[in-house]
Design a protein around this motif. Sequence first.
Motif, PDB file in Angstrom:
ATOM      1  N   ARG A   1       0.993  -1.273   0.181  1.00  0.00           N
ATOM      2  CA  ARG A   1       0.162  -0.009  -0.042  1.00  0.00           C
ATOM      3  C   ARG A   1       1.241   1.192  -0.124  1.00  0.00           C
ATOM      4  O   ARG A   1       0.711   2.035  -0.752  1.00  0.00           O
ATOM      5  CB  ARG A   1      -0.902   0.497   1.067  1.00  0.00           C
ATOM      6  CG  ARG A   1      -1.619   1.388   1.459  1.00  0.00           C
ATOM      7  CD  ARG A   1      -2.237   0.862   0.159  1.00  0.00           C
ATOM      8  NE  ARG A   1      -3.430   2.798   0.275  1.00  0.00           N
ATOM      9  CZ  ARG A   1      -2.787   3.258  -0.502  1.00  0.00           C
ATOM     10  NH1 ARG A   1      -2.478   3.351  -0.702  1.00  0.00           N
ATOM     11  NH2 ARG A   1      -4.222   4.637  -0.105  1.00  0.00           N
ATOM     12  N   TYR A   2       1.639   1.381   1.176  1.00  0.00           N
ATOM     13  CA  TYR A   2       2.567   2.728   0.966  1.00  0.00           C
ATOM     14  C   TYR A   2       3.689   2.745  -0.233  1.00  0.00           C
ATOM     15  O   TYR A   2       3.734   3.748  -0.948  1.00  0.00           O
ATOM     16  CB  TYR A   2       3.729   2.489   2.075  1.00  0.00           C
ATOM     17  CG  TYR A   2       2.599   2.701   3.236  1.00  0.00           C
ATOM     18  CD1 TYR A   2       3.344   3.891   3.828  1.00  0.00           C
ATOM     19  CD2 TYR A   2       1.861   2.269   4.058  1.00  0.00           C
ATOM     20  CE1 TYR A   2       2.251   4.611   4.958  1.00  0.00           C
ATOM     21  CE2 TYR A   2       1.305   2.438   4.979  1.00  0.00           C
ATOM     22  CZ  TYR A   2       0.719   3.661   5.681  1.00  0.00           C
ATOM     23  OH  TYR A   2       0.336   4.349   6.828  1.00  0.00           O
ATOM     24  N   ARG A   3       4.024   1.691  -0.763  1.00  0.00           N
ATOM     25  CA  ARG A   3       4.515   1.665  -1.900  1.00  0.00           C
ATOM     26  C   ARG A   3       3.702   2.402  -2.847  1.00  0.00           C
ATOM     27  O   ARG A   3       4.418   3.304  -4.325  1.00  0.00           O
ATOM     28  CB  ARG A   3       5.330   0.227  -2.763  1.00  0.00           C
ATOM     29  CG  ARG A   3       6.104  -0.122  -3.765  1.00  0.00           C
ATOM     30  CD  ARG A   3       5.950  -1.198  -4.443  1.00  0.00           C
ATOM     31  NE  ARG A   3       4.325  -1.837  -5.139  1.00  0.00           N
ATOM     32  CZ  ARG A   3       3.691  -1.200  -6.003  1.00  0.00           C
ATOM     33  NH1 ARG A   3       5.134  -0.816  -7.181  1.00  0.00           N
ATOM     34  NH2 ARG A   3       3.289  -1.738  -6.050  1.00  0.00           N
ATOM     35  N   ARG A   4       2.631   1.863  -3.216  1.00  0.00           N
ATOM     36  CA  ARG A   4       2.015   2.536  -4.728  1.00  0.00           C
ATOM     37  C   ARG A   4       1.232   4.101  -4.190  1.00  0.00           C
ATOM     38  O   ARG A   4       1.582   4.380  -5.458  1.00  0.00           O
ATOM     39  CB  ARG A   4       0.698   2.053  -4.382  1.00  0.00           C
ATOM     40  CG  ARG A   4      -1.026   1.713  -5.120  1.00  0.00           C
ATOM     41  CD  ARG A   4      -1.839   0.635  -5.716  1.00  0.00           C
ATOM     42  NE  ARG A   4      -2.994   0.619  -4.753  1.00  0.00           N
ATOM     43  CZ  ARG A   4      -2.384  -0.556  -3.562  1.00  0.00           C
ATOM     44  NH1 ARG A   4      -2.032  -0.897  -3.290  1.00  0.00           N
ATOM     45  NH2 ARG A   4      -3.288   0.139  -3.024  1.00  0.00           N
ATOM     46  N   PHE A   5       1.356   4.260  -2.774  1.00  0.00           N
ATOM     47  CA  PHE A   5       1.096   5.523  -2.836  1.00  0.00           C
ATOM     48  C   PHE A   5       2.063   6.342  -3.184  1.00  0.00           C
ATOM     49  O   PHE A   5       2.206   7.485  -3.545  1.00  0.00           O
ATOM     50  CB  PHE A   5       0.563   5.476  -0.936  1.00  0.00           C
ATOM     51  CG  PHE A   5       0.631   7.203  -0.612  1.00  0.00           C
ATOM     52  CD1 PHE A   5      -0.886   7.938  -0.522  1.00  0.00           C
ATOM     53  CD2 PHE A   5       1.565   7.794  -0.139  1.00  0.00           C
ATOM     54  CE1 PHE A   5      -0.765   8.926   0.013  1.00  0.00           C
ATOM     55  CE2 PHE A   5       1.160   9.374   0.468  1.00  0.00           C
ATOM     56  CZ  PHE A   5       0.165   9.989   0.167  1.00  0.00           C
ATOM     57  N   ALA A   6       3.625   5.889  -2.581  1.00  0.00           N
ATOM     58  CA  ALA A   6       5.212   6.251  -2.975  1.00  0.00           C
ATOM     59  C   ALA A   6       4.617   7.125  -4.870  1.00  0.00           C
ATOM     60  O   ALA A   6       5.598   7.709  -4.621  1.00  0.00           O
ATOM     61  CB  ALA A   6       6.277   6.007  -2.361  1.00  0.00           C
ATOM     62  N   GLU A   7       4.494   5.404  -5.063  1.00  0.00           N
ATOM     63  CA  GLU A   7       4.831   5.272  -6.729  1.00  0.00           C
ATOM     64  C   GLU A   7       3.875   6.474  -7.665  1.00  0.00           C
ATOM     65  O   GLU A   7       3.987   7.264  -8.878  1.00  0.00           O
ATOM     66  CB  GLU A   7       4.855   4.609  -7.181  1.00  0.00           C
ATOM     67  CG  GLU A   7       6.076   3.423  -6.515  1.00  0.00           C
ATOM     68  CD  GLU A   7       6.585   2.144  -7.249  1.00  0.00           C
ATOM     69  OE1 GLU A   7       4.937   1.666  -7.732  1.00  0.00           O
ATOM     70  OE2 GLU A   7       7.094   1.118  -7.071  1.00  0.00           O
ATOM     71  N   SER A   8       2.557   6.129  -7.429  1.00  0.00           N
ATOM     72  CA  SER A   8       0.984   6.940  -7.779  1.00  0.00           C
ATOM     73  C   SER A   8       0.111   7.809  -7.162  1.00  0.00           C
ATOM     74  O   SER A   8      -0.779   8.771  -7.736  1.00  0.00           O
ATOM     75  CB  SER A   8       0.920   5.662  -8.281  1.00  0.00           C
ATOM     76  OG  SER A   8       0.241   4.924  -7.397  1.00  0.00           O
ATOM     77  N   GLU A   9       0.339   7.591  -6.154  1.00  0.00           N
ATOM     78  CA  GLU A   9      -0.098   9.381  -5.874  1.00  0.00           C
ATOM     79  C   GLU A   9       0.356  10.609  -4.870  1.00  0.00           C
ATOM     80  O   GLU A   9      -0.312  11.195  -5.479  1.00  0.00           O
ATOM     81  CB  GLU A   9      -0.947   8.555  -4.284  1.00  0.00           C
ATOM     82  CG  GLU A   9      -1.590   7.081  -4.600  1.00  0.00           C
ATOM     83  CD  GLU A   9      -2.487   6.526  -3.717  1.00  0.00           C
ATOM     84  OE1 GLU A   9      -3.135   7.103  -2.886  1.00  0.00           O
ATOM     85  OE2 GLU A   9      -2.421   5.275  -3.921  1.00  0.00           O
ATOM     86  N   ALA A  10       1.282   9.942  -4.505  1.00  0.00           N
ATOM     87  CA  ALA A  10       1.942  11.425  -3.966  1.00  0.00           C
ATOM     88  C   ALA A  10       2.491  12.386  -4.378  1.00  0.00           C
ATOM     89  O   ALA A  10       2.849  13.068  -4.613  1.00  0.00           O
ATOM     90  CB  ALA A  10       2.924  10.979  -2.344  1.00  0.00           C
ATOM     91  N   PRO A  11       3.603  11.367  -6.002  1.00  0.00           N
ATOM     92  CA  PRO A  11       4.448  12.783  -6.627  1.00  0.00           C
ATOM     93  C   PRO A  11       3.834  13.035  -7.128  1.00  0.00           C
ATOM     94  O   PRO A  11       2.378  13.505  -7.884  1.00  0.00           O
ATOM     95  CB  PRO A  11       5.082  11.308  -8.023  1.00  0.00           C
ATOM     96  CG  PRO A  11       4.887  10.542  -6.871  1.00  0.00           C
ATOM     97  CD  PRO A  11       3.469   9.884  -6.032  1.00  0.00           C
ATOM     98  N   GLY A  12       3.974  14.770  -7.055  1.00  0.00           N
ATOM     99  CA  GLY A  12       3.485  15.963  -7.367  1.00  0.00           C
ATOM    100  C   GLY A  12       2.561  17.144  -6.514  1.00  0.00           C
ATOM    101  O   GLY A  12       1.965  18.000  -7.089  1.00  0.00           O
ATOM    102  N   ARG A  13       2.470  16.069  -5.492  1.00  0.00           N
ATOM    103  CA  ARG A  13       1.553  16.774  -4.340  1.00  0.00           C
ATOM    104  C   ARG A  13       2.430  17.207  -2.863  1.00  0.00           C
ATOM    105  O   ARG A  13       2.002  17.807  -2.589  1.00  0.00           O
ATOM    106  CB  ARG A  13       0.459  15.589  -4.282  1.00  0.00           C
ATOM    107  CG  ARG A  13      -1.004  15.707  -4.807  1.00  0.00           C
ATOM    108  CD  ARG A  13      -1.872  15.301  -4.390  1.00  0.00           C
ATOM    109  NE  ARG A  13      -2.251  15.633  -3.604  1.00  0.00           N
ATOM    110  CZ  ARG A  13      -3.880  15.411  -2.146  1.00  0.00           C
ATOM    111  NH1 ARG A  13      -4.101  14.405  -2.627  1.00  0.00           N
ATOM    112  NH2 ARG A  13      -3.958  15.786  -1.364  1.00  0.00           N
ATOM    113  N   SER A  14       3.194  16.219  -2.725  1.00  0.00           N
ATOM    114  CA  SER A  14       3.798  16.382  -1.465  1.00  0.00           C
ATOM    115  C   SER A  14       5.670  15.425  -1.575  1.00  0.00           C
ATOM    116  O   SER A  14       5.194  13.707  -1.744  1.00  0.00           O
ATOM    117  CB  SER A  14       3.512  15.473  -0.394  1.00  0.00           C
ATOM    118  OG  SER A  14       3.915  15.710   1.094  1.00  0.00           O
ATOM    119  N   ALA A  15       6.290  16.242  -1.746  1.00  0.00           N
ATOM    120  CA  ALA A  15       7.444  15.031  -1.943  1.00  0.00           C
ATOM    121  C   ALA A  15       7.852  14.974  -0.118  1.00  0.00           C
ATOM    122  O   ALA A  15       8.397  13.351  -0.525  1.00  0.00           O
ATOM    123  CB  ALA A  15       8.487  16.673  -2.277  1.00  0.00           C
TER     124      ALA A  15
END
Length: 345
Positions: free
Chosen positions: A17-31
């Motif tokens: 779940r955290y890998r998916r968040f790091a790769e596809s949800e957080a980029p561009g919103r919160s480094a």
Amino acid sequence: MPEPDALPADMDAVSERYRRFAESEAPGRSARYEEWAAGVAGDPAMQRLLAQIPAARRQPPLVFAVTRLLGAPEADYPTWAAWTHRHALTVIAECTARSLQTNEPLRCAALLPALSTIPGPIALLEIGASAGLCLYPDRYSYRYAGGPALDPVDGPSAIVLDSALRGPGAARARETLALPEVVWRAGVDLAPLDAADPADRAFLAALVWPGERGRWERIGAALEIVAADPPRMSRGDASEPGVVAAAAAEAPPGATLVITTPGVLPHIPVAGRRRLRAEIDAVRVATGARWVTLTPAGMADQWHPPLDPRRWSGFVLAIDGVPCAEVDPLGAFVEWRAEEPEARR
């Protein structure tokens, strides 16, 4: 402090779940969140800690918000992880007691094109209302790229929502855009937040991701509007029998009841979503209510038949279960597609 044992399967679920968040949800919103999530995905000790939190309460945005609310520094991953391990029992307890209650008034910019098609006056009932910031679409100003500019009847609002309205049907949608006449507003939530309560405001502030410029200022200004004229708020599980009907029964006669679910369905387990859909459908049949939702296109149980993933992605704005636009989940754009075949079923 050592954490309790966790099942390997739960640790694997946390890592994925955290890998998916790091790769596809957080980029561009919160480094910062991207870094933290990638750190968790590669850290078995942190996975073991977070696996102690119920699956429905360990989403990255919630866990990160709770740690910041409790005092975790917005520093690099090793610093955050060390703090979280030191406060493990408190973090686990606080995450277990809370739910993800992101409340973004900009979502009203995505809801407005749908609301504009519904004759007023309207009575708004939001499921998963949090503090109720999306119950005030008539109190905000809107600036859509390429037009139009819309303001409340008493003049420009302190909250100006910037969005883009585009797509093959955008020209027609622009012609019908108008602020709704809202004569009643109410919400249902498992744990409603009070716009005037400092502790609830602090939690909403923590839910804003590091790096999202201007978002807290917008939310804070909206909280002032809500606190000055609070909606009716009910505490309860809207998927349980009778909860939606009881809230809807308070709506005034002569107004079109509009039930909204902006962004809440992804946080409800499948069985609960199906019960909620049945409850909403029952109220619609009984009262003539309309249902406006912002929901991920991939939630096949909401669309009958499922949407074509080659043509629809991201979040979908729908009226009574019929898709009419692809939207940014927080309202930054609306791609109006009501003329496409799947939107005319």
